[in-house]
Design an enzyme around this catalytic site. Structure first.
Site, PDB file in Angstrom:
ATOM      1  CG  ASP A 101      -9.690  -0.337   4.401  1.00 40.66           C
ATOM      2  OD1 ASP A 101      -9.321  -0.844   3.323  1.00 40.66           O
ATOM      3  OD2 ASP A 101      -9.027  -0.397   5.446  1.00 40.66           O
ATOM      4  CE  LYS A 149      -3.827  -2.519   2.004  1.00 43.82           C
ATOM      5  NZ  LYS A 149      -4.666  -2.872   3.150  1.00 43.82           N
ATOM      6  CD  GLN A 158      -3.584  -4.484   6.214  1.00 43.36           C
ATOM      7  OE1 GLN A 158      -3.720  -3.467   5.558  1.00 43.36           O
ATOM      8  NE2 GLN A 158      -3.931  -5.656   5.721  1.00 43.36           N
TER       9      GLN A 158
END
Ligand code: GUN
Length: 282
Positions: free
Chosen positions: A119, A52, A96
């Site tokens: 997200d 990422k 995460q």
């Protein structure tokens, strides 16, 4: 033989489009920032987080990373999220998952401002998707829609079957296919006659989490098959939820593992971050 849907090529197209857009925004004086938080050092999470950050760098998004120790308390994590929510230089916040057990995942997801929820996991983002309003969409299913569209595969009017009902993939996938006017069925571990239901699909999305479970006997001749799974087999080789060798004989198009859905997730995360900066910055 099925056409291979190349996620590496399509994700690169998307990232290059974003890179151009970000360069244009920079000329207008706008710098985009994303905060990436990892709690603990789960090796798989470290790989994802690293990828990422690399994608941010490629596109020209400034990334700031927070690598917190395994024993971080929920209060400490929430305090960091609160600070980042109020930081105008941060447009996207990503924690995460999974987080260590002393931290409640739902509480963390809800703490991230929906304006920075790149997200697409916040209940407000999920709710917006379910009633057709604007909001961030979970990256893997959003990436699958891009794979289909950019491969010239029409969704409207098609029988779409999603195998798996997770909050991150199965459910938002079904909603997105519905938004594209597909006729959608969600299946799961309690579904009766799973094989027969799958065999109806023009577009079959496998997100079950079981290596090579979907073989050719689940697939109608000419169907498009999207494989969300990623596993290591007994020889340490990557494989998906789909038995690629048998299914490519009957499908008209199929995503490989690796190099199918995986790279799209990160491309759509970058897309969401650019959107966050464009939509919510005055
Ligand atoms: N863990 C596995 N997939 C994801 C994802 O898409 N986002 C986050 N934040 N964590 C994950």
């Amino acid at each position: 033989m099925a056409k291979i849907i190349d996620g590496k090529v399509i994700s690169k197209q998307i990232k290059d489009e974003l890179k151009e857009k970000v360069a244009g925004l920079r000329e207008e004086g706008k710098e985009i920032g994303m905060a990436v938080i990892q709690v603990g050092n789960d090796p798989a999470s470290s790989v994802y987080v690293g990828n990422k950050k690399k994608a941010c760098e490629y596109i020209g998004i400034r990334s700031e990373s927070y690598e917190l120790p395994e024993e971080t308390s929920q209060e400490e994590l929430l305090a960091l999220i609160d600070r980042l929510n109020r930081d105008d230089a941060v447009h996207g916040i990503l924690v995460q998952l999974p987080v260590p057990e002393q931290i409640d995942e739902d509480t963390v997801i809800k703490a991230i401002s929906p304006k920075k929820d790149v997200d697409g996991f916040h209940p407000e983002s999920v709710g917006a998707l379910s009633i057709g309003q604007k909001g961030f969409v979970s990256c893997t299913p959003a990436g699958i829609i891009q794979l289909l569209k950019r491969s010239g595969i029409e969704i409207e009017g098609k029988e779409c079957v999603v195998v798996g009902r997770s909050n991150i993939v199965g459910k938002p996938m079904a909603l997105l296919l519905l938004r594209e006017n597909g006729t959608v069925t969600i299946t799961h571990s309690r579904t009766k006659n799973l094989k027969d239901v799958c065999k109806r699909a023009d577009i079959l999305v496998a997100a079950v989490g079981r290596p090579k479970m979907i073989d050719a006997s689940y697939v109608k001749e000419g169907a498009v098959v999207i494989d969300v799974g990623i596993h290591r087999n007994e020889n340490n080789k990557l494989c998906g939820d789909v038995d690629f060798e048998s299914v490519e004989q009957v499908a008209s198009a199929i995503t490989p593992v690796p190099g199918g859905v995986g790279p799209m997730t990160i491309a759509m995360l970058m897309h969401n971050c650019v959107e966050a900066a464009v939509m919510f910055d005055e």
